[in-house]
Each structure stands twice: as structure tokens, then as C-alpha cells.
Design a protein around this motif. Structure first.
Motif, PDB file in Angstrom:
ATOM      1  N   ILE A 175      60.332  72.433  48.802  1.00 61.78           N
ATOM      2  CA  ILE A 175      60.321  73.328  49.967  1.00 61.78           C
ATOM      3  C   ILE A 175      59.846  72.549  51.192  1.00 61.78           C
ATOM      4  N   THR A 176      59.968  73.159  52.371  1.00 61.88           N
ATOM      5  CA  THR A 176      59.473  72.518  53.583  1.00 61.88           C
ATOM      6  C   THR A 176      57.968  72.714  53.683  1.00 61.88           C
ATOM      7  N   GLN A 177      57.346  71.885  54.508  1.00 63.31           N
ATOM      8  CA  GLN A 177      55.908  72.008  54.700  1.00 63.31           C
ATOM      9  C   GLN A 177      55.577  73.335  55.398  1.00 63.31           C
ATOM     10  N   GLN A 178      56.474  73.793  56.284  1.00 61.10           N
ATOM     11  CA  GLN A 178      56.251  75.073  56.966  1.00 61.10           C
ATOM     12  C   GLN A 178      56.263  76.221  55.949  1.00 61.10           C
ATOM     13  N   SER A 179      57.202  76.173  55.003  1.00 62.40           N
ATOM     14  CA  SER A 179      57.254  77.211  53.962  1.00 62.40           C
ATOM     15  C   SER A 179      55.972  77.200  53.134  1.00 62.40           C
ATOM     16  N   LEU A 180      55.519  76.008  52.807  1.00 61.58           N
ATOM     17  CA  LEU A 180      54.296  75.897  52.018  1.00 61.58           C
ATOM     18  C   LEU A 180      53.099  76.474  52.793  1.00 61.58           C
ATOM     19  N   SER A 181      53.018  76.185  54.071  1.00 58.31           N
ATOM     20  CA  SER A 181      51.933  76.725  54.898  1.00 58.31           C
ATOM     21  C   SER A 181      51.977  78.251  54.912  1.00 58.31           C
ATOM     22  N   ARG A 182      53.182  78.814  55.028  1.00 60.84           N
ATOM     23  CA  ARG A 182      53.350  80.274  55.020  1.00 60.84           C
ATOM     24  C   ARG A 182      52.894  80.859  53.689  1.00 60.84           C
ATOM     25  N   ILE A 183      53.316  80.225  52.585  1.00 66.14           N
ATOM     26  CA  ILE A 183      52.931  80.702  51.242  1.00 66.14           C
ATOM     27  C   ILE A 183      51.419  80.668  51.088  1.00 66.14           C
ATOM     28  N   ARG A 184      50.806  79.562  51.485  1.00 67.35           N
ATOM     29  CA  ARG A 184      49.347  79.422  51.358  1.00 67.35           C
ATOM     30  C   ARG A 184      48.632  80.495  52.178  1.00 67.35           C
ATOM     31  N   LYS A 185      49.146  80.774  53.360  1.00 71.05           N
ATOM     32  CA  LYS A 185      48.549  81.790  54.237  1.00 71.05           C
ATOM     33  C   LYS A 185      48.673  83.184  53.599  1.00 71.05           C
ATOM     34  N   ASN A 186      49.830  83.467  52.987  1.00 71.12           N
ATOM     35  CA  ASN A 186      50.058  84.787  52.389  1.00 71.12           C
ATOM     36  C   ASN A 186      49.235  85.039  51.129  1.00 71.12           C
ATOM     37  N   ILE A 187      48.894  84.006  50.388  1.00 77.26           N
ATOM     38  CA  ILE A 187      48.155  84.242  49.141  1.00 77.26           C
ATOM     39  C   ILE A 187      46.652  84.087  49.295  1.00 77.26           C
TER      40      ILE A 187
END
Length: 188
Positions: A175-187
């Protein structure tokens, strides 16, 4: 060195002279973050054992994207073993993700242990099988959604989350780093 000897002894028995020989053939080496243990296009010339730090196995796909295939951390054997044994050029890189310390055996030293220590080949084969298994089983299941992949990564590698750059984790998860940042923020 003690950690490496303990690691080896999981796979067989050694007497004091054999342990002393192994110790005499090993060399402790430090790696700076981003330094390469092994590089694509070059013949791997050594086997390592991670004392401290984290490495990653990576390659470039046909689009030129960098793909992280696995992470290798403390108390693990590290080598591009198939190419090491065949004396052929590697197609992957093994790179330090953190400042690291490893124990290194040259090809000559590694082979000398096989010629000198009775039963070394059996122990070596078990170590290499574990190394290959750890490299292959750690790939995420791409058919899963990205959040599931990240949660699984956290379960399988809890000690790595805060030790390695997010771009490497994103590359590993596909995945992209932006997607990973979003996932981390959501969980969180």
C-alpha cells in the motif's frame, strides 16, 4: 556471540572445541541504517546473524517500484542463501532498516565449518530451512484489505512497528504510505 551459539545449539550438539572454532571464524560487524548487507547484481559472499537491529529483504518490480519482501530482526540468520551457495548474482537486496550489529561468516569460513565439524551440515541445513521459512511466510496476503494486512503485521511483528520507517512497512503491505497513515489513524 553468546546469542548465536545459543541459536545454533537449538539445531544440534557442539563440544567446546567446536564452539571455539565457530567463534574464531565469526566476525562482529556494525551496519549503519540504509547500508546493504547484500545487493542485487552481486554474488552474496557472507552469511549473517542479527545480534541487534532490523534488516529487510527487498527488490524492484518491473515498474521500478521498491517492494519489501521480509524483515529480519534479532536472533535470526540472514543470507541470500540460494545465490550464496550457487555463487550466482542476487536479484534482491538485504538492507539495514536500523543501525545494526551482526555476526558475519565469509563463504570460506562457512564452508570450513562444514569440512571440520562433524554434523555441521545437518545443523546448517536446519538453520537455513528456518531462515527460508521465515522469509517466505512473512509475506502479507494481498487479497486481504489493507487494514487487515496491517493488523496482522502488528500481531506478527509487534516489536517492529516503532523501529522501522513507515515507508518500508507500507511497501511490505503493498500500500502507499498515505494509506498506511490513514489506517494507523483510524485504528488508534
Amino acid at each position: 556471540m553468546e546469542n548465536f551459539i545459543d541459536y545454533i545449539l537449538q539445531f544440534g550438539h557442539l563440544n567446546k572445541q567446536q564452539v571455539a572454532l565457530i567463534t574464531s571464524k565469526a566476525k562482529e560487524v556494525s551496519f549503519q541504517k540504509d547500508a546493504y548487507f547484500s545487493e542485487a547484481g552481486k554474488i552474496p559472499k557472507q552469511v549473517g546473524f542479527v545480534i541487534e537491529g532490523v534488516f529487510r529483504g527487498c527488490y524492484y518490480n518491473n515498474l521500478g517500484d521498491e517492494i519489501t519482501r521480509c524483515f529480519i530482526s534479532e536472533n535470526s540468520l540472514m543470507s541470500d542463501y540460494i545465490n550464496f551457495e550457487a555463487n550466482t548474482a542476487s536479484s534482491e537486496y538485504i538492507q539495514a532498516c536500523t543501525d545494526s550489529k551482526i555476526i558475519v561468516f565469509s563463504k570460506e569460513s562457512w564452508e570450513e565449518l562444514s569440512q571440520t565439524i562433524v554434523g555441521w551440515d545437518t545443523m546448517k541445513n536446519k538453520m537455513v530451512q528456518l531462515c527460508m521459512y521465515q522469509k517466505s511466510r512473512s509475506n502479507p496476503v494481498i487479497s486481504q484489505d489493507a487494514t487487515t494486512r496491517y493488523l496482522e503485521f502488528m500481531d506478527n511483528h509487534p516489536t517492529l512497528i516503532n523501529r522501522i520507517p513507515l515507508n518500508y512497512i507500507a511497501s511490505y503491505l503493498g500500500i502507499t504510505q498515505q494509506s498506511l497513515s490513514r489506517i494507523r489513524k483510524n485504528i488508534s
